[in-house]
Enzyme design. Structure first.
Site, short mmCIF file in Angstrom:
data_model
loop_
_atom_site.label_atom_id
_atom_site.label_comp_id
_atom_site.label_asym_id
_atom_site.label_seq_id
_atom_site.Cartn_x
_atom_site.Cartn_y
_atom_site.Cartn_z
CG HIS A 195 2.68 -0.15 -0.27
ND1 HIS A 195 2.45 -1.38 -0.14
CD2 HIS A 195 2.24 0.66 0.91
CE1 HIS A 195 1.76 -1.39 0.93
NE2 HIS A 195 1.54 -0.29 1.52
CD GLU A 243 4.61 3.54 3.03
OE1 GLU A 243 4.15 3.16 4.29
OE2 GLU A 243 3.80 3.59 2.00
CG HIS A 244 5.72 -1.39 4.11
ND1 HIS A 244 5.08 -2.28 5.17
CD2 HIS A 244 4.73 -0.78 3.45
CE1 HIS A 244 3.49 -2.15 5.05
NE2 HIS A 244 3.47 -1.12 4.12
CD GLU A 248 -0.67 -2.27 3.45
OE1 GLU A 248 -0.92 -1.31 3.40
OE2 GLU A 248 0.85 -2.36 3.75
#
Length: 465
Positions: A91, A94-95, A171
């Site tokens: 993740h 991905e950012h 997040e």
């Protein structure tokens, strides 16, 4: 960027009778691209598949009646591929891939697509990661160049790592403030424990905070390799042109590698060992209680998945479902109540979610358990079978009107199953589900010991397993 993706009736892994080879072999690695037509479907478009020498696969669905194209790059890497200390790396990566390459900075990546009215995004799941763009058909060459560039050649600048670390920690904190989302993660941990399928896709503050650029870079270069990547596009396009543009965009990048065969879809192997049924409670002073009651389900290649889709529709798949009618419509005990099935390569979950006032939790759980027991013992009716099958077929066919759904269908078929089931065959498989199929599955599945996850103003002793 979203972190989950589900497909209720995915393609089967078995061969497609309508495919016809235009190259010497299906696999890549022979030094030249190999192209096949997979389907020429009256309910879909013409689907073609090319395996590049590197093992990277390109699938397209040509739909001349549309003026847009959805383009996606799918990598067979998700959170379950991380070690414990790496939790959140997929993740995090991905950012970072949107933050800049050797050709473009972050602003150029976003502005180039937005300048033509397009959109880009990405999401990470437990078994794969997807980067996608949707643009007008005339702007597809731009989308291919930008998306291939960011996936293949990101620089992962140290300053960007620190910036995105802060974003991801925010997040995670935001997710913790959303009990309706948190309870799903709590349930996964209750069933899977320390297994990677039980971990948060985002990682935790404890794993993300110390994660170094070197760790992320190593994860990137070891995992993002051509044989593990599927590129899919759907809309008004020409397959040969897409393949040519992809090859041009990847030339000279780390994905322009020596000949190799494409990776097989994730092996089922032995079933994931799950924990005994248990109750887990996250005590929070919330206005609403969030509960999930469920058990291990079936994996995504299980032939009973079509029967499970029908069963899920009947139990909690819509406003006409048993649980919705009983708990919300007739008694007004909950605003949201539904059932769902999650399926992985070697495991699955089946569960019921409800959000209700804390004082109504016991009644909601009693009604849910009673309904599950009733269906396990007595099954569903012929009328419910017909309605459940109609819901399954209708939701799938309606999804074909969107290029994004069509693009996802191509990629998931290739990445997760190794082949693509034609639309007519998929609808036939749903039609073939019998009352006995559903009731036999219900008797087995719904009789399993159930785990309970609760987020709300309770203590651990307020519930029994």
């Amino acid at each position: 960027m979203s972190r989950a993706s589900r497909a209720p009736f995915p393609p089967d892994r078995r061969g497609v009778a309508s495919s016809r080879a235009t190259g010497a072999a299906r696999a890549g690695g022979a030094g030249r691209a190999v192209t096949r037509t997979l389907t020429d479907d009256p309910l879909g478009g013409t689907v073609r598949r090319t395996v590049l020498p590197s093992g990277l696969r390109v699938l397209t669905e040509a739909i001349p009646t549309m003026r847009s194209v959805s383009f996606g790059i799918w990598v067979a890497v998700g959170s379950r591929d991380e070690t414990g200390p790496q939790a959140g790396a997929a993740h995090f990566l991905e950012h970072l891939l949107f933050k800049g390459t050797n050709k473009r900075d972050a602003l150029e990546i976003s502005s180039s697509i937005e300048a033509v009215g397009g959109e880009t995004n990405a999401f990470t799941t437990k078994e794969y990661t997807c980067y996608y763009a949707r643009v007008l058909d005339e702007d597809l060459p731009l989308a291919i160049d930008v998306m291939c560039d960011l996936v293949a050649d990101s620089v992962l600048a140290p300053a960007d790592v620190e910036t995105e670390r802060g974003v991801i920690l925010e997040e995670i904190a935001m997710h913790d403030d959303e009990p309706g989302d948190e309870v799903h993660d709590l349930f996964a941990r209750a069933v899977y424990g320390d297994h990677p399928l039980g971990r948060l896709i985002s990682g935790t503050e404890e794993t993300v905070t110390p994660m170094s650029r070197r760790q992320i870079q190593s994860f990137y270069r070891r995992r993002y390799v051509a044989p593990q990547i599927v590129i899919a596009a759907a809309g008004n396009l020409d397959h040969a042109a897409v393949v040519k543009l992809v090859r041009q965009a990847l030339r000279g990048t780390p994905l322009d590698t020596a000949p190799a065969a494409p990776a097989a879809h994730r092996s089922t192997g032995s079933a994931v060992r799950t924990k005994p049924a248990t109750t887990v409670v996250e005590a929070k002073e919330t206005e609403q209680a969030h509960v999930i009651l469920g058990c291990p389900g079936i994996d995504r290649l299980d032939e009973r998945r079509f029967a499970l889709g029908v069963l899920n529709n009947v139990l909690g798949g819509g406003m006409s479902s048993r649980l919705f009618q009983e708990i919300r419509e007739q008694r007004g005990l909950a605003y949201s109540v539904y059932s769902y099935a999650s399926q992985y390569a070697d495991s699955g979950l089946f569960a019921v979610y409800a959000g209700c006032a804390p004082g109504k939790v016991d009644e909601v759980l009693d009604l849910t358990r009673a309904e599950l027991s009733r269906v396990a013992a007595d099954g569903i009716t012929a009328d419910e079978l017909a309605r459940g099958k109609g819901m399954s077929k209708g939701s799938f066919v309606l999804g074909l009107e969107d290029t994004g759904s069509r693009m996802s269908r191509l990629a998931k078929g290739e990445l997760l199953y190794g082949d693509l089931m034609p639309v007519d065959e998929l609808l036939s498989r749903v039609d073939a589900v019998t009352l006995d199929d559903v009731n036999t599955l219900a008797g087995e599945l719904l009789s399993r010991p159930m785990s309970l996850a609760v987020v709300g103003p309770f203590g651990a002793g307020d519930f029994t397993a």
